[in-house]
Design a protein around this motif. Structure first.
Motif: not given
Length: 435
Positions: A193, A197-198, A200
């Motif tokens: 993390h 998020p997008d 990764e």
């Protein structure tokens, strides 16, 4: 001395003080006489400098020193006479002395501590978290340690969670680059993390040598305000991909954790002991945070602005030290967003006032035996506990944080005897944080 007190607002006061000017003049003269006995001036023997010459050279300085001393002393006396508890630092204003005025006047504007009326927490609910350390928790901890000691080996396949990727990237927002939008040779472990998020999600599935373009939406509360809540376009190249290889849980693994003979049973026993200490500390912290929030919710306080400002300055200094420790160049003049600290500073001040009143009303001061027990508890996590205990007791300053913890423990114990308390078993991952 005459003093007049004015109420400017709920907490702000102005104290006007008048003093006989002759008292100041005589003190100035007295100091100049003492100075004349030791002062050295060109053309005069030590102790033989005429008083008028001393006054010409040092009169202004001495008068300022006398005025400063007189103001501080008389302000303190006036405050005691008025039975005031001054919060923060007063702002002094000296009135110019005119002609043959026989009085010296000054005023001090300041805030006072508010009256703290503790709220009723008997109707408040507190969940007391509980967790027993068992074999399952030890197994999870062993797995975390294996991951922490993982070796990464290059692979030629699609990237997946747990892999370490090395990437080059370039981002644009409305066709233009922005601060931090590009990088080369950047490493990250997927699933930790550290990437948005997008971002990764876009990297997962890529193979070494592959390039790809995708959109990334920045969170609304993202620290980079120019891109917060916006969507950027990124071009990414995955240059290197490595998969983790975990150590076997064997004698070598145990030795790497400090178990000299590699005994796995000893290793698990040490892990259990350390884990129980850590779990106890986290449970204590979580319960304490709940109690403090209950006290804040139940008690309304108008925090003195001066105390909030002092706390903001303390937090700013801490933030600068932390940035400097990370290698960021900062100075006292480096601008930091003060508004980000104000709410937390106000909370700390309010909580400090509440705790102070609780301790006073219910005699919740830290006892020496409590402090000793906490010191010994902390020392157990070190190789030579007795040396750590001696270190703590070498200077009083080192015990301050421990004494604060003991005091907070007393407040928590008091609150648990008043509020509605329900025990609740919590998840290990929830307490420790998923790793």
């Amino acid at each position: 001395m005459q003093a007049n007190l004015e109420t400017l607002s709920a907490l702000e006061r102005r104290l006007s003080v008048s003093l006989p000017a002759t008292d100041i003049d005589s003190e100035v003269e007295s100091r100049l006489k003492r100075l004349s006995r030791t002062v050295k001036l060109h053309g005069f023997r030590p102790g033989k400098v005429p008083l008028k010459v001393v006054e010409q050279h040092y009169g202004t300085q001495v008068r300022q020193e006398v005025l400063g001393d007189v103001v501080q002393r008389s302000f303190g006396e006036a405050v005691r006479q008025q039975n005031l508890r001054v919060a923060g630092y007063p702002k002094f204003e000296l009135k110019p002395r005119t002609g043959d005025s026989v009085e010296f006047h000054f005023s001090a504007t300041f805030e006072i501590y508010p009256e703290v009326k503790l709220g009723d927490i008997s109707v408040m609910a507190i969940e007391r978290p509980a967790l027993e350390v068992g074999e399952a928790e030890i197994d999870k901890t062993v797995e975390i340690m294996r991951k922490q000691r993982a070796r990464y080996e290059q692979v030629e396949r699609a990237a997946q969670t747990g892999d370490r990727v090395t990437i080059d990237f370039r981002g644009t927002l409305d066709g233009a680059e922005f601060q931090g939008s590009s990088g080369s040779g950047q490493q990250a472990v997927l699933g930790e993390h550290r990437l948005l998020p997008d971002f990764e999600a876009g990297v997962i599935g890529m193979k070494p040598g592959e390039s790809k373009a995708f959109d990334v939406r920045f969170p609304d509360d993202y620290q980079g305000r120019e891109v917060a809540g916006k969507t950027a376009r990124f071009e990414v190249t995955l240059s290197h991909l490595a998969a983790p290889r975990l150590s076997e849980v064997d004698a070598g693994f145990a030795k790497s954790l400090g178990v000299a003979d590699g005994d796995l049973a000893k290793m698990r026993a040490e892990i259990r002991a350390n884990l129980e200490r850590e779990v106890k500390a986290k449970l204590r912290s979580r319960l304490r945070d709940q109690v403090m929030q209950v006290l804040l919710d139940a008690t309304h306080i108008d925090a003195p602005r001066s105390l909030v400002q002092v706390e903001i300055e303390r937090m700013l200094a801490g933030a600068r030290q932390e940035l400097a420790a990370r290698g960021v160049k900062v100075t006292e003049e480096t601008p930091l967003p003060v508004d980000l600290f104000e709410q937390q500073a106000r909370r700390r001040v309010n909580l400090g006032l509440i705790l102070g009143e609780l301790v006073r009303m219910h005699t919740l001061h830290a006892k020496p035996e409590q402090v000793r027990a906490l010191v010994e508890e902390q020392a157990q996590s070190y190789e030579r506990p007795e040396e750590v205990v001696k270190w703590f007791y070498a200077t009083p300053e080192r015990l301050r944080d421990i004494e604060s913890t003991a005091l907070e423990d007393n407040v928590v114990a008091w609150a648990l005897g008043i509020a509605k308390v329900a025990d609740k078993t919590i998840d290990f991952d929830d307490l420790m944080g998923k790793q």
